[in-house]
Design a protein around this motif. Structure first.
Motif, PDB file in Angstrom:
ATOM      1  N   CYS A 118       0.603  -1.236  -0.130  1.00  0.00           N
ATOM      2  CA  CYS A 118       0.040  -0.153   0.019  1.00  0.00           C
ATOM      3  C   CYS A 118       0.937   1.241   0.151  1.00  0.00           C
ATOM      4  CB  CYS A 118      -0.875  -0.112   1.208  1.00  0.00           C
ATOM      5  SG  CYS A 118      -2.022   1.330   1.393  1.00  0.00           S
ATOM      6  N   SER A 119       0.767   2.143  -0.756  1.00  0.00           N
ATOM      7  CA  SER A 119       1.593   3.317  -0.786  1.00  0.00           C
ATOM      8  C   SER A 119       1.110   4.226   0.232  1.00  0.00           C
ATOM      9  CB  SER A 119       1.046   4.053  -2.261  1.00  0.00           C
ATOM     10  OG  SER A 119      -0.095   4.517  -2.463  1.00  0.00           O
ATOM     11  N   ARG A 120       0.384   4.213   0.871  1.00  0.00           N
ATOM     12  CA  ARG A 120      -0.272   4.973   2.123  1.00  0.00           C
ATOM     13  C   ARG A 120       0.298   4.360   3.443  1.00  0.00           C
ATOM     14  NH1 ARG A 120      -5.105   6.056   4.892  1.00  0.00           N
ATOM     15  NH2 ARG A 120      -5.045   8.233   5.535  1.00  0.00           N
ATOM     16  N   CYS A 121       0.073   2.925   3.541  1.00  0.00           N
ATOM     17  CA  CYS A 121       0.523   2.590   5.038  1.00  0.00           C
ATOM     18  C   CYS A 121       1.706   1.478   4.784  1.00  0.00           C
ATOM     19  CB  CYS A 121      -0.774   1.914   5.686  1.00  0.00           C
ATOM     20  SG  CYS A 121      -1.336   0.364   4.786  1.00  0.00           S
ATOM     21  N   GLY A 122       1.800   1.007   3.632  1.00  0.00           N
ATOM     22  CA  GLY A 122       2.930  -0.145   3.563  1.00  0.00           C
ATOM     23  C   GLY A 122       2.747  -1.475   3.803  1.00  0.00           C
ATOM     24  N   LYS A 123       1.247  -1.751   4.003  1.00  0.00           N
ATOM     25  CA  LYS A 123       0.761  -3.129   4.197  1.00  0.00           C
ATOM     26  C   LYS A 123       0.705  -3.717   2.794  1.00  0.00           C
ATOM     27  CE  LYS A 123      -2.003  -2.315   8.143  1.00  0.00           C
ATOM     28  NZ  LYS A 123      -3.718  -2.180   8.773  1.00  0.00           N
ATOM     29  N   LEU A 124       0.971  -4.970   2.851  1.00  0.00           N
ATOM     30  CA  LEU A 124       0.590  -6.086   1.711  1.00  0.00           C
ATOM     31  C   LEU A 124      -0.694  -6.125   1.116  1.00  0.00           C
ATOM     32  CD1 LEU A 124       2.592  -7.589  -0.294  1.00  0.00           C
ATOM     33  CD2 LEU A 124       2.166  -9.642   0.966  1.00  0.00           C
ATOM     34  N   TYR A 125      -1.156  -5.910   0.117  1.00  0.00           N
ATOM     35  CA  TYR A 125      -2.656  -6.038  -0.439  1.00  0.00           C
ATOM     36  C   TYR A 125      -2.636  -6.463  -1.789  1.00  0.00           C
ATOM     37  CZ  TYR A 125      -2.515  -1.883  -3.443  1.00  0.00           C
ATOM     38  OH  TYR A 125      -2.310  -1.134  -4.249  1.00  0.00           O
TER      39      TYR A 125
ATOM     40  N   CYS B 148      -4.472  -0.002  -0.254  1.00  0.00           N
ATOM     41  CA  CYS B 148      -5.195  -1.205   0.627  1.00  0.00           C
ATOM     42  C   CYS B 148      -6.464  -1.045   0.812  1.00  0.00           C
ATOM     43  CB  CYS B 148      -4.480  -1.846   1.509  1.00  0.00           C
ATOM     44  SG  CYS B 148      -4.553  -0.721   3.235  1.00  0.00           S
ATOM     45  N   PRO B 149      -7.463  -1.759   1.041  1.00  0.00           N
ATOM     46  CA  PRO B 149      -8.874  -1.697   1.243  1.00  0.00           C
ATOM     47  C   PRO B 149      -8.994  -0.809   2.406  1.00  0.00           C
ATOM     48  CG  PRO B 149      -8.787  -3.875   0.413  1.00  0.00           C
ATOM     49  CD  PRO B 149      -7.193  -3.523   0.621  1.00  0.00           C
ATOM     50  N   ALA B 150      -8.181  -1.071   3.573  1.00  0.00           N
ATOM     51  CA  ALA B 150      -8.314  -0.412   4.614  1.00  0.00           C
ATOM     52  C   ALA B 150      -8.166   1.252   4.439  1.00  0.00           C
ATOM     53  CB  ALA B 150      -7.511  -1.030   5.969  1.00  0.00           C
ATOM     54  N   CYS B 151      -7.251   1.472   3.885  1.00  0.00           N
ATOM     55  CA  CYS B 151      -6.908   2.775   3.490  1.00  0.00           C
ATOM     56  C   CYS B 151      -7.922   3.314   2.633  1.00  0.00           C
ATOM     57  CB  CYS B 151      -5.543   3.010   2.839  1.00  0.00           C
ATOM     58  SG  CYS B 151      -4.180   2.820   4.044  1.00  0.00           S
ATOM     59  N   VAL B 152      -8.502   2.796   1.553  1.00  0.00           N
ATOM     60  CA  VAL B 152      -9.744   3.274   0.843  1.00  0.00           C
ATOM     61  C   VAL B 152     -10.857   3.587   1.573  1.00  0.00           C
ATOM     62  CG1 VAL B 152     -11.429   2.605  -0.949  1.00  0.00           C
ATOM     63  CG2 VAL B 152      -8.872   1.887  -1.182  1.00  0.00           C
TER      64      VAL B 152
ATOM     65  N   GLN C 247      -4.449  15.740   1.177  1.00  0.00           N
ATOM     66  CA  GLN C 247      -5.663  14.977   0.692  1.00  0.00           C
ATOM     67  C   GLN C 247      -6.819  15.791   0.278  1.00  0.00           C
ATOM     68  OE1 GLN C 247      -5.556  11.466   0.686  1.00  0.00           O
ATOM     69  NE2 GLN C 247      -7.395  12.060  -0.382  1.00  0.00           N
ATOM     70  N   ILE C 248      -7.184  16.993   0.806  1.00  0.00           N
ATOM     71  CA  ILE C 248      -8.296  17.791   0.269  1.00  0.00           C
ATOM     72  C   ILE C 248      -7.919  17.899  -1.239  1.00  0.00           C
ATOM     73  CG2 ILE C 248      -9.750  19.905   0.655  1.00  0.00           C
ATOM     74  CD1 ILE C 248      -8.830  19.626   3.476  1.00  0.00           C
ATOM     75  N   VAL C 249      -6.712  18.437  -1.613  1.00  0.00           N
ATOM     76  CA  VAL C 249      -6.330  18.739  -2.855  1.00  0.00           C
ATOM     77  C   VAL C 249      -6.189  17.705  -3.780  1.00  0.00           C
ATOM     78  CG1 VAL C 249      -4.315  19.753  -4.407  1.00  0.00           C
ATOM     79  CG2 VAL C 249      -4.612  20.529  -2.229  1.00  0.00           C
TER      80      VAL C 249
END
Length: 142
Positions: free
Chosen positions: A8-15, A24-28, A63-65
């Motif tokens: 995941c590009s946000r949290c680094g978890k494998l997905y 990843c789905p959690a970040c989505v 994130q708003i941008v």
């Protein structure tokens, strides 16, 4: 057979990768929750600036941008909602860079192409001159 997985590009978890998101789905789900908070806030506070929205909703300006650029949030009826130019930080309402940076970039590109043309012309002239001298020397020998 290859597995289509990534970090995941946000949290680094494998997905399991998909063509829609690079997270990843959690970040989505978390991003969608942020979007809902921002959208609700903007419906109630149309005159807010992006900093006010960020502070009150605890959603990062970045994130708003991203929501604005993705088209998820329209700033058409939000007179005070601007976001920073990616080059100089000047407030803008559309695109990625302000008009001044766009002009500077265009001018730099034009200067670069003109310099390249001059180099090519100079190289051609040098080749032409040396060719003539070479021909003249060969004619004198015979």
């Amino acid at each position: 057979m290859t597995l289509n997985v990534g970090n995941c590009s946000r949290c680094g978890k494998l997905y399991a990768k998909n063509n829609i998101h690079d997270v990843c789905p959690a970040c989505v789900k978390e991003i969608d929750k942020m979007y809902e908070n921002v959208a609700k806030y903007l419906r109630e506070n149309r005159g807010s600036t992006i900093q006010q929205v960020s502070e009150d909703t605890e959603v990062p300006v970045k994130q708003i941008v991203r929501f604005i650029r993705e088209g998820r949030i329209s700033i058409m009826n939000m007179p005070n909602l601007n976001y920073p130019c990616e080059s100089c930080g000047e407030p803008i309402r559309e695109g990625h860079i302000c008009e001044n940076c766009r002009k500077k970039l265009s001018k730099d590109y034009q200067n670069l192409t003109e310099d390249e043309k001059r180099r090519q012309q100079q190289k051609q002239q040098e080749n032409h001159v040396s060719y003539n001298i070479k021909d003249r020397l060969q004619k004198d020998r015979f």
